[in-house]
Design a protein around this motif. Sequence first.
Motif, PDB file in Angstrom:
ATOM      1  N   GLY A 104       0.795  -1.223   0.000  1.00 18.91           N
ATOM      2  CA  GLY A 104       0.000   0.000   0.000  1.00 18.91           C
ATOM      3  C   GLY A 104       0.827   1.273   0.000  1.00 18.91           C
ATOM      4  O   GLY A 104       0.379   2.302   0.505  1.00 18.91           O
ATOM      5  N   ASN A 105       2.057   1.217  -0.554  1.00 16.74           N
ATOM      6  CA  ASN A 105       2.906   2.399  -0.639  1.00 16.74           C
ATOM      7  C   ASN A 105       3.307   2.920   0.736  1.00 16.74           C
ATOM      8  O   ASN A 105       3.678   4.075   0.907  1.00 16.74           O
ATOM      9  CB  ASN A 105       2.184   3.506  -1.417  1.00 16.74           C
ATOM     10  CG  ASN A 105       3.099   4.637  -1.863  1.00 16.74           C
ATOM     11  OD1 ASN A 105       4.191   4.402  -2.360  1.00 16.74           O
ATOM     12  ND2 ASN A 105       2.644   5.864  -1.677  1.00 16.74           N
ATOM     13  N   SER A 106       3.205   2.048   1.741  1.00 15.27           N
ATOM     14  CA  SER A 106       3.372   2.481   3.130  1.00 15.27           C
ATOM     15  C   SER A 106       4.805   2.858   3.479  1.00 15.27           C
ATOM     16  O   SER A 106       5.032   3.743   4.309  1.00 15.27           O
ATOM     17  CB  SER A 106       2.889   1.372   4.068  1.00 15.27           C
ATOM     18  OG  SER A 106       1.554   1.037   3.801  1.00 15.27           O
ATOM     19  N   PHE A 107       5.782   2.206   2.856  1.00 17.47           N
ATOM     20  CA  PHE A 107       7.178   2.452   3.208  1.00 17.47           C
ATOM     21  C   PHE A 107       7.587   3.894   2.920  1.00 17.47           C
ATOM     22  O   PHE A 107       8.554   4.396   3.494  1.00 17.47           O
ATOM     23  CB  PHE A 107       8.076   1.475   2.435  1.00 17.47           C
ATOM     24  CG  PHE A 107       9.465   1.342   2.991  1.00 17.47           C
ATOM     25  CD1 PHE A 107       9.677   0.810   4.257  1.00 17.47           C
ATOM     26  CD2 PHE A 107      10.568   1.741   2.249  1.00 17.47           C
ATOM     27  CE1 PHE A 107      10.955   0.684   4.784  1.00 17.47           C
ATOM     28  CE2 PHE A 107      11.850   1.616   2.754  1.00 17.47           C
ATOM     29  CZ  PHE A 107      12.052   1.087   4.028  1.00 17.47           C
ATOM     30  N   THR A 108       6.858   4.564   2.060  1.00 19.43           N
ATOM     31  CA  THR A 108       7.199   5.944   1.702  1.00 19.43           C
ATOM     32  C   THR A 108       6.821   6.951   2.792  1.00 19.43           C
ATOM     33  O   THR A 108       7.057   8.148   2.632  1.00 19.43           O
ATOM     34  CB  THR A 108       6.554   6.352   0.359  1.00 19.43           C
ATOM     35  OG1 THR A 108       5.143   6.262   0.464  1.00 19.43           O
ATOM     36  CG2 THR A 108       7.038   5.465  -0.755  1.00 19.43           C
ATOM     37  N   HIS A 109       6.261   6.466   3.904  1.00 20.58           N
ATOM     38  CA  HIS A 109       6.039   7.348   5.049  1.00 20.58           C
ATOM     39  C   HIS A 109       7.339   7.665   5.779  1.00 20.58           C
ATOM     40  O   HIS A 109       7.365   8.581   6.613  1.00 20.58           O
ATOM     41  CB  HIS A 109       5.051   6.718   6.031  1.00 20.58           C
ATOM     42  CG  HIS A 109       3.620   6.810   5.596  1.00 20.58           C
ATOM     43  ND1 HIS A 109       2.991   8.005   5.322  1.00 20.58           N
ATOM     44  CD2 HIS A 109       2.691   5.848   5.383  1.00 20.58           C
ATOM     45  CE1 HIS A 109       1.744   7.776   4.961  1.00 20.58           C
ATOM     46  NE2 HIS A 109       1.534   6.488   4.986  1.00 20.58           N
ATOM     47  N   LEU A 110       8.396   6.910   5.504  1.00 21.55           N
ATOM     48  CA  LEU A 110       9.677   7.131   6.165  1.00 21.55           C
ATOM     49  C   LEU A 110      10.505   8.140   5.366  1.00 21.55           C
ATOM     50  O   LEU A 110      10.824   7.903   4.205  1.00 21.55           O
ATOM     51  CB  LEU A 110      10.443   5.808   6.301  1.00 21.55           C
ATOM     52  CG  LEU A 110       9.733   4.724   7.136  1.00 21.55           C
ATOM     53  CD1 LEU A 110      10.556   3.451   7.146  1.00 21.55           C
ATOM     54  CD2 LEU A 110       9.471   5.214   8.559  1.00 21.55           C
ATOM     55  N   PHE A 111      10.855   9.237   5.997  1.00 21.19           N
ATOM     56  CA  PHE A 111      11.516  10.328   5.288  1.00 21.19           C
ATOM     57  C   PHE A 111      13.032  10.314   5.391  1.00 21.19           C
ATOM     58  O   PHE A 111      13.704  10.888   4.540  1.00 21.19           O
ATOM     59  CB  PHE A 111      10.978  11.683   5.777  1.00 21.19           C
ATOM     60  CG  PHE A 111       9.722  12.106   5.073  1.00 21.19           C
ATOM     61  CD1 PHE A 111       9.780  12.903   3.940  1.00 21.19           C
ATOM     62  CD2 PHE A 111       8.483  11.695   5.523  1.00 21.19           C
ATOM     63  CE1 PHE A 111       8.626  13.280   3.272  1.00 21.19           C
ATOM     64  CE2 PHE A 111       7.327  12.077   4.869  1.00 21.19           C
ATOM     65  CZ  PHE A 111       7.399  12.861   3.735  1.00 21.19           C
ATOM     66  N   SER A 112      13.599   9.700   6.407  1.00 22.45           N
ATOM     67  CA  SER A 112      15.049   9.715   6.528  1.00 22.45           C
ATOM     68  C   SER A 112      15.622   8.357   6.153  1.00 22.45           C
ATOM     69  O   SER A 112      14.994   7.314   6.373  1.00 22.45           O
ATOM     70  CB  SER A 112      15.478  10.075   7.956  1.00 22.45           C
ATOM     71  OG  SER A 112      15.396   8.961   8.814  1.00 22.45           O
ATOM     72  N   GLU A 113      16.821   8.369   5.582  1.00 21.90           N
ATOM     73  CA  GLU A 113      17.450   7.103   5.210  1.00 21.90           C
ATOM     74  C   GLU A 113      17.732   6.250   6.439  1.00 21.90           C
ATOM     75  O   GLU A 113      17.601   5.025   6.387  1.00 21.90           O
ATOM     76  CB  GLU A 113      18.739   7.342   4.435  1.00 21.90           C
ATOM     77  CG  GLU A 113      19.399   6.048   4.004  1.00 21.90           C
ATOM     78  CD  GLU A 113      20.422   6.219   2.903  1.00 21.90           C
ATOM     79  OE1 GLU A 113      21.497   5.623   3.023  1.00 21.90           O
ATOM     80  OE2 GLU A 113      20.129   6.936   1.933  1.00 21.90           O
ATOM     81  N   ASN A 114      18.090   6.859   7.552  1.00 22.55           N
ATOM     82  CA  ASN A 114      18.311   6.088   8.773  1.00 22.55           C
ATOM     83  C   ASN A 114      17.054   5.334   9.187  1.00 22.55           C
ATOM     84  O   ASN A 114      17.120   4.174   9.609  1.00 22.55           O
ATOM     85  CB  ASN A 114      18.766   7.009   9.914  1.00 22.55           C
ATOM     86  CG  ASN A 114      20.224   7.401   9.797  1.00 22.55           C
ATOM     87  OD1 ASN A 114      20.977   6.782   9.047  1.00 22.55           O
ATOM     88  ND2 ASN A 114      20.629   8.426  10.528  1.00 22.55           N
ATOM     89  N   ASP A 115      15.893   5.994   9.086  1.00 22.12           N
ATOM     90  CA  ASP A 115      14.627   5.337   9.418  1.00 22.12           C
ATOM     91  C   ASP A 115      14.359   4.170   8.467  1.00 22.12           C
ATOM     92  O   ASP A 115      13.894   3.107   8.885  1.00 22.12           O
ATOM     93  CB  ASP A 115      13.464   6.333   9.346  1.00 22.12           C
ATOM     94  CG  ASP A 115      13.436   7.273  10.539  1.00 22.12           C
ATOM     95  OD1 ASP A 115      14.118   6.995  11.538  1.00 22.12           O
ATOM     96  OD2 ASP A 115      12.721   8.292  10.467  1.00 22.12           O
ATOM     97  N   ARG A 116      14.633   4.379   7.177  1.00 22.21           N
ATOM     98  CA  ARG A 116      14.389   3.315   6.202  1.00 22.21           C
ATOM     99  C   ARG A 116      15.309   2.120   6.460  1.00 22.21           C
ATOM    100  O   ARG A 116      14.874   0.965   6.417  1.00 22.21           O
ATOM    101  CB  ARG A 116      14.571   3.854   4.782  1.00 22.21           C
ATOM    102  CG  ARG A 116      13.474   4.819   4.366  1.00 22.21           C
ATOM    103  CD  ARG A 116      13.563   5.172   2.891  1.00 22.21           C
ATOM    104  NE  ARG A 116      14.609   6.133   2.599  1.00 22.21           N
ATOM    105  CZ  ARG A 116      14.461   7.448   2.632  1.00 22.21           C
ATOM    106  NH1 ARG A 116      13.312   7.984   2.990  1.00 22.21           N
ATOM    107  NH2 ARG A 116      15.473   8.257   2.317  1.00 22.21           N
ATOM    108  N   ARG A 117      16.577   2.389   6.725  1.00 16.04           N
ATOM    109  CA  ARG A 117      17.517   1.304   7.017  1.00 16.04           C
ATOM    110  C   ARG A 117      17.118   0.557   8.295  1.00 16.04           C
ATOM    111  O   ARG A 117      17.165  -0.669   8.354  1.00 16.04           O
ATOM    112  CB  ARG A 117      18.934   1.857   7.169  1.00 16.04           C
ATOM    113  CG  ARG A 117      19.577   2.283   5.851  1.00 16.04           C
ATOM    114  CD  ARG A 117      21.005   2.753   6.069  1.00 16.04           C
ATOM    115  NE  ARG A 117      21.607   3.197   4.820  1.00 16.04           N
ATOM    116  CZ  ARG A 117      22.192   2.390   3.944  1.00 16.04           C
ATOM    117  NH1 ARG A 117      22.260   1.083   4.190  1.00 16.04           N
ATOM    118  NH2 ARG A 117      22.708   2.873   2.825  1.00 16.04           N
TER     119      ARG A 117
END
Length: 266
Positions: free
Chosen positions: A131-144
């Motif tokens: 559901g495109n949910s991962f794009t709620h994370l704005f910082s690369e640290n959060d994504r990692r």
Amino acid sequence: MSQKQNYGSDPTAVRQSDQYQQEYIEQFVEKWDALIDWDKRGEGEGNFFIDVLRQCGAKKVLDVAAGTGYHSVRLLEAGFDVVSADGSPEMLYRAFENAKARNQILRTVQADWRWLGKDIHEKFDAVICLGNSFTHLFSENDRRKALAEFYSVLNHDGILILDQRNYDSILDYGYSNKEKYYYCGDEVQAEPEYIDEGLARFRYQFEGGAESYYLNMFPLRQEYTSKLMKEVGFQRVDTYGDFQETYRRKDPDFFIHMAEKKYHKQ
């Protein structure tokens, strides 16, 4: 929970991962299923995720972006053992009620992906983040950090399935509203109000409603997401475009990444 979305005086400056907690207010969540349209989405999607999970031998699945429950319910109906997580209590409540209306009982957990292990103490054959949910994370640290948490709750041969909008096409060619497979509701208009390399601000206008709702999301590029998955430790990443293995980069509405944890000997 606030009864109105609040982005302050400069909405395009709001670029924090925690913003989703203020975005998914009760009134917006109540309308979310009209955006998805479960029946039409089922027609467009078919059994793609069910078939992939079965081919991988998965039985136990963690849905980390349960939303209003669409995929959790479909997987339960298909015989999978499912745990449904989300960061929004409003979404989890709606998901539980949707499941109950379809004679299913969800096991729900409110959890932040960045600290998933704090609330999830089991291992899974598969993690799905749809559901495109991962794009709620704005910082690369959060994504990692989130990807590392997904990795950690998977069994040694587990798989992560994560999707995202085709932001490459939006950024490079402009927005094209096909919405053939994902957001299938015909009583809502969803389109970007503003976009740059660090923000995609989408506006959602429902039929008969005077109020618009918004989501601020990070426009992930497809190659960046695949690269990040590999850097976190996933051994192999395959990407589909709108459920197809072959596609032209600008055509799909969504990319679907299949990231395997299983170690592949060279």
